[in-house]
Design an enzyme around this catalytic site. Structure first.
Site, PDB file in Angstrom:
ATOM      1  N   ASP A 152      -3.957  44.588  -2.988  1.00 24.45           N
ATOM      2  CA  ASP A 152      -2.660  44.733  -2.301  1.00 24.45           C
ATOM      3  C   ASP A 152      -2.350  43.459  -1.524  1.00 24.45           C
ATOM      4  OD1 ASP A 152      -4.493  45.132  -0.288  1.00 24.45           O
ATOM      5  OD2 ASP A 152      -3.951  47.206   0.111  1.00 24.45           O
TER       6      ASP A 152
ATOM      7  N   LYS B 119      -1.816  40.708   1.304  1.00 23.65           N
ATOM      8  CA  LYS B 119      -2.467  40.463   2.591  1.00 23.65           C
ATOM      9  C   LYS B 119      -1.391  40.292   3.658  1.00 23.65           C
ATOM     10  CE  LYS B 119      -6.068  37.924   4.881  1.00 23.65           C
ATOM     11  NZ  LYS B 119      -5.323  37.534   6.061  1.00 23.65           N
TER      12      LYS B 119
ATOM     13  N   GLU C  58      -2.644  47.097   9.625  1.00 23.13           N
ATOM     14  CA  GLU C  58      -1.989  45.950  10.228  1.00 23.13           C
ATOM     15  C   GLU C  58      -0.686  46.389  10.891  1.00 23.13           C
ATOM     16  OE1 GLU C  58      -4.043  43.451   9.467  1.00 23.13           O
ATOM     17  OE2 GLU C  58      -2.939  41.571   9.762  1.00 23.13           O
TER      18      GLU C  58
ATOM     19  N   LYS D  50     -10.247  44.341  -3.483  1.00 20.62           N
ATOM     20  CA  LYS D  50     -11.345  45.183  -3.003  1.00 20.62           C
ATOM     21  C   LYS D  50     -11.988  45.889  -4.177  1.00 20.62           C
ATOM     22  CE  LYS D  50      -7.884  45.768   0.142  1.00 20.62           C
ATOM     23  NZ  LYS D  50      -6.926  46.461   1.001  1.00 20.62           N
TER      24      LYS D  50
ATOM     25  N   LYS E  66      -5.907  33.701  -1.022  1.00 20.37           N
ATOM     26  CA  LYS E  66      -4.850  33.156  -0.162  1.00 20.37           C
ATOM     27  C   LYS E  66      -3.899  32.252  -0.942  1.00 20.37           C
ATOM     28  CE  LYS E  66      -5.029  32.920   4.172  1.00 20.37           C
ATOM     29  NZ  LYS E  66      -6.000  33.028   5.250  1.00 20.37           N
TER      30      LYS E  66
ATOM     31  N   CYS F  96      14.864   5.810  27.716  1.00 19.62           N
ATOM     32  CA  CYS F  96      14.994   7.256  27.840  1.00 19.62           C
ATOM     33  C   CYS F  96      16.418   7.641  27.415  1.00 19.62           C
ATOM     34  CB  CYS F  96      14.739   7.673  29.284  1.00 19.62           C
ATOM     35  SG  CYS F  96      15.222   9.380  29.620  1.00 19.62           S
TER      36      CYS F  96
ATOM     37  N   CYS G 124      18.349   8.851  30.853  1.00 19.74           N
ATOM     38  CA  CYS G 124      18.670   7.994  32.003  1.00 19.74           C
ATOM     39  C   CYS G 124      18.649   6.513  31.646  1.00 19.74           C
ATOM     40  CB  CYS G 124      17.704   8.270  33.148  1.00 19.74           C
ATOM     41  SG  CYS G 124      16.058   7.655  32.816  1.00 19.74           S
TER      42      CYS G 124
ATOM     43  N   CYS H 123       9.192   8.699  30.034  1.00 24.14           N
ATOM     44  CA  CYS H 123      10.170   8.133  30.943  1.00 24.14           C
ATOM     45  C   CYS H 123       9.520   8.190  32.307  1.00 24.14           C
ATOM     46  CB  CYS H 123      11.449   8.963  30.927  1.00 24.14           C
ATOM     47  SG  CYS H 123      12.574   8.491  32.244  1.00 24.14           S
TER      48      CYS H 123
HETATM   49  S1  IVH Z   1      -8.717  45.395   3.722  1.00 22.08           S
HETATM   50  C1  IVH Z   1     -13.321  45.434   4.725  1.00 22.08           C
HETATM   51  N1  IVH Z   1      -6.252  44.859   3.165  1.00 22.08           N
HETATM   52  O1  IVH Z   1      -6.864  40.429   7.062  1.00 22.08           O
HETATM   53  C2  IVH Z   1     -12.002  45.024   4.215  1.00 22.08           C
HETATM   54  N2  IVH Z   1      -7.225  43.785   5.034  1.00 22.08           N
HETATM   55  O2  IVH Z   1      -8.028  37.782   7.463  1.00 22.08           O
HETATM   56  C3  IVH Z   1     -10.957  45.604   5.032  1.00 22.08           C
HETATM   57  N3  IVH Z   1      -5.682  42.314   6.253  1.00 22.08           N
HETATM   58  O3  IVH Z   1      -9.472  41.441   9.083  1.00 22.08           O
HETATM   59  C4  IVH Z   1      -9.719  44.885   5.003  1.00 22.08           C
HETATM   60  N4  IVH Z   1      -3.928  42.670   4.960  1.00 22.08           N
HETATM   61  O4  IVH Z   1      -7.517  42.974   9.014  1.00 22.08           O
HETATM   62  C5  IVH Z   1      -7.271  44.620   3.989  1.00 22.08           C
HETATM   63  N5  IVH Z   1      -4.058  44.519   2.556  1.00 22.08           N
HETATM   64  C6  IVH Z   1      -5.067  44.273   3.383  1.00 22.08           C
HETATM   65  C7  IVH Z   1      -4.955  43.403   4.474  1.00 22.08           C
HETATM   66  C8  IVH Z   1      -6.055  43.175   5.291  1.00 22.08           C
HETATM   67  C9  IVH Z   1      -4.390  42.035   6.031  1.00 22.08           C
HETATM   68  C10 IVH Z   1      -6.447  41.733   7.362  1.00 22.08           C
HETATM   69  C11 IVH Z   1      -7.717  42.427   7.755  1.00 22.08           C
HETATM   70  C12 IVH Z   1      -8.761  41.333   7.904  1.00 22.08           C
HETATM   71  C13 IVH Z   1      -7.954  40.112   7.876  1.00 22.08           C
HETATM   72  C14 IVH Z   1      -8.750  38.960   7.327  1.00 22.08           C
END
Ligand code: IVH
Length: 690
Positions: A128, A130, A188, A307, A331, A425, A428, A443
């Site tokens: 999903d 971030k 979040e 995950k 990222k 400046c 002034c 200045c």
């Molecule tokens: S799952 C153990 N899903 O990003 C894994 N985390 O930079 C649990 N975060 O500390 C996290 N979006 O708080 C998960 N879709 C998402 C997320 C997410 C943002 C946060 C999370 C983590 C941080 C790391």
């Protein structure tokens, strides 16, 4: 229902009332969920409001009927004392990052190796977006929201229960027939891009500070002590994982995708467009799709999270010291967008530093409109060869302020000339000066109108003497007219002086003069020191200096060595204090302050007048909701010679308690600190004050 409660007489609510309260609680909760979480309202706002007000009225009359998940708990009108810290039951880990397909392949290989010997590796990854917000943990006991905490450093967070209750997408009670005994839901808190734009537009209209990005706005709103402000900010919670849990008769989930479904059934929103991918390739495609559609998400995202779907396998892989071995963040590189650099403006700060600011053709970068970006200093502009008229790339990464990456050289016109940093400046016209070894140009003209304006503004601001009524517009006029040259001149303003200004009336002029009088008579030494605007001296250092030196004269004579013996005062601060007091213009300024009668002396022992004050030298601390604002109470205490402190200790003289005091009261009582009600406190002030 019309029955009135008699004072002092305990009466039980009639069954009809109990039933009505139950009905309203349930219905309002349901409609709140339909509206905010499912985006599918069934009734009009008017009807909803009518039901809500009826419930408020009934709960006021029969407080014992208020359910622990009553929607009225979302009202949030209190002022909190502070945010207590608390340990998480289970650590809130961070995530490792990968930035390319190759790195994602390496991560997957590591997962597989770590799983060796446990049977076939269960392919299948829940992915999903971030979310770029604030990680929060919500603790549900018997299905009711009991506590909410920020992530903090992962092991300890801050308790933000009440601010979280104001968020409409946070269920106060888990939906469904069967709920676990204990469930810690993690997710979040974000501010949607459209809500962020609206908030900043409103901040601008009220001449308040703008937030750099949605994440900062969300963080600031969640940690608000004034819950009415927290409530007015539109925040959204999205759930993505669990902390601790204790299940009842229902089975725990077997996979992350199942967990997401269960969280939805409990009434949570989950991150949009989550998907179960079968293998490496599907994950890669998903990541690319999210990246391509990044702009269309309602909230800011900076990647996607992968995950391992099988929860048993997750448990086997476990965690490193920092992050899970079963999940990783893929990222995206920061967003870069091209736009035209219209011009470079030079701002002159309170300390005289000239800061170049790029004025850009407005451009959307990740859903946020960027119109200006700092260019830091002359060297930066030279190094990047940025010129007015260039097409430049603007970058915004997460919580970083927009930045110019550099010019797009192919698009540079032939008539675009290198930028020449002004030698004078811009306000002034005095020559600017560059301290050896420093990038900043300054200045040095202490009477530069820009520096004057900024220092007068600082003097009256909350960080300074906090004088109400002196907004930017008035200060600008006063400085421009030449009537106010330095902040001390403010104190000599009279009603006839003020009446000379456009749109100033008798009432306002008298109010302003009264506010100045109040500042003259009631300002504590530490506040004044902080208002002077000495570089590197903030409120804490000002307090240390005031406690040690008692008045400005003694402080002005202190040597750098002596200053460094004080707590938190290092060589830089000491030199800056020395520099301030040896600058002739400041000597003159201090003399004017003294002449104008603003010359506070700290502590009772130093003067008879101070000694006679009701709370001379006493330390005080407020807790709970007072009938006046916290800052008014604090000012009244300071005026009576008291020293406000920030924590309960044996050394505290008085703890003054308002409505619903927090843990400070218990602590004060256990330490034998004298506790005063608000009334007793004001009575004490009235009695002894000269
Ligand atoms: S799952 C153990 N899903 O990003 C894994 N985390 O930079 C649990 N975060 O500390 C996290 N979006 O708080 C998960 N879709 C998402 C997320 C997410 C943002 C946060 C999370 C983590 C941080 C790391």
């Amino acid at each position: 229902m019309a029955e009135k409660r008699m004072e002092g007489q305990e009466r039980q609510a009639p069954e009809t009332v109990c039933e009505r309260v139950r009905y309203l609680t349930q219905e309002i909760d349901r409609h709140n969920y339909l509206y905010h979480t499912l985006d599918a309202p069934e009734i009009s706002d008017t009807l909803f409001d009518a039901m809500y007000h009826e419930l408020v009225a009934l709960e006021t009359q029969w407080p014992e009927l208020r359910s622990p998940w009553s929607p009225t708990l979302r009202a949030g009108s209190r002022l909190l004392d502070g945010l207590p810290k608390k340990d998480h039951r289970l650590r809130m880990y961070s995530l490792d990052n990968v930035f390319s397909q190759g790195e994602w392949q390496d991560f997957l290989d590591r997962m597989r190796r770590a799983y060796e010997g446990q049977g076939p590796f269960p392919e299948g990854f829940y992915c999903d977006p971030k979310l770029d917000g604030l990680a929060v943990e919500l603790i549900y006991e018997q299905g009711v929201l009991a506590e909410a905490m920020t992530r903090g450093d992962g092991s300890t967070g801050e308790v933000i229960t009440e601010a979280c209750r104001t968020i409409a997408t946070i269920p106060l009670r888990l939906r469904g027939e069967q709920v676990p005994e204990l469930l810690e839901v993690r997710g979040e808190v974000v501010m949607f891009k459209k809500d962020f734009e609206a908030l900043n537009a409103d901040q601008k209209a009220h001449q308040r500070k703008l937030f750099a990005n949605p994440r900062n706005a969300a963080a600031g709103s969640l940690r608000q002590l004034d819950l009415s402000v927290a409530r007015s900010r539109k925040l959204t919670f999205l759930a993505y994982s669990l902390g601790a849990s204790k299940w009842g008769p229902e089975k725990p989930c077997a996979s992350h995708s199942e967990l997401m479904q269960r969280l939805s059934a409990y009434g949570f929103l989950t991150p949009p467009n989550g998907r179960l991918c079968r293998d490496f390739r599907e994950v890669t495609e998903y990541a690319q799709w999210v990246r391509d559609n990044r702009e269309h998400f309602p909230m800011e995202i900076d990647g996607c999270v992968i995950k391992l779907d099988d929860l048993k396998a997750q448990a086997i892989l476990g965690f490193t010291a920092r992050a899970p071995r079963f999940a990783v963040a893929f990222k995206f590189p920061p967003l870069k967008v091209a736009t035209r650099l219209k011009t470079i403006e030079i701002q002159v700060g309170r300390t005289g530093v000239l800061t170049p600011v790029a004025v850009l053709e407005p451009v959307a970068v990740g859903g946020v409109i960027v119109t200006r970006a700092t260019l830091h200093n002359e060297d930066e502009i030279k190094a990047k060869d940025i010129r007015i008229g260039d097409t430049v790339l603007v970058q915004r990464a997460g919580d970083v302020i927009p930045e110019i990456v550099g010019p797009v050289l192919e698009k540079r016109g032939s008539d675009v000339l290198p930028y020449v940093f002004p030698k004078k400046c811009p306000v002034c016209a005095s020559p600017v000066y560059r301290e050896p070894g420093q990038a900043a140009l300054r200045c040095e003209n202490l009477s530069c109108p820009a520096i004057r304006l900024k220092s007068v503004l600082h003097f009256v601001s909350k960080a300074g003497l906090d004088i109400p009524g002196f907004g930017e517009k008035w200060v600008e006029q006063l400085v421009q007219s030449g009537r106010v040259v330095n902040p001390a001149d403010l104190l000599t303003l009279t009603v006839p002086d003020l009446l000379q200004f456009k749109r100033m009336g008798e009432t306002l002029a008298s109010k302003l003069v009264a506010a100045l009088d109040d500042a003259r008579n009631n300002t504590s030494l530490d506040r004044l020191i902080s208002a002077l605007g000495i570089r590197h001296v903030g409120t804490e250092t000002a307090r240390t200096l005031a406690e040690h030196y008692h008045d400005l004269e003694k402080l002005s004579l202190a040597t750098a060595e002596e200053l460094q013996t004080l707590q938190d005062v290092g060589p830089e601060v000491a030199l800056s204090v020395r520099h301030f007091f040896s600058t002739p213009a400041n000597v003159d300024f201090l003399a004017k302050l003294r002449q104008a009668g603003l010359w506070p002396v700290q502590k009772a022992s130093t003067s008879a007048a101070e000694q006679s004050k009701a709370l001379a030298g006493k330390t005080v601390l407020f807790t709970g909701t007072l009938s006046v604002s916290r800052s008014e109470a604090q000012k009244a205490a300071e005026a009576a010679g008291a020293i406000p402190v920030s924590g309960v200790s044996r050394k505290l003289d008085y703890l003054i308690v308002g409505d619903k005091p927090g843990s400070k009261l218990a602590k004060a009582e256990s330490l034998g600190v004298q506790v005063l009600s608000e009334e007793a406190f004001f009575a004490l002030l009235a009695k002894k004050q000269p």
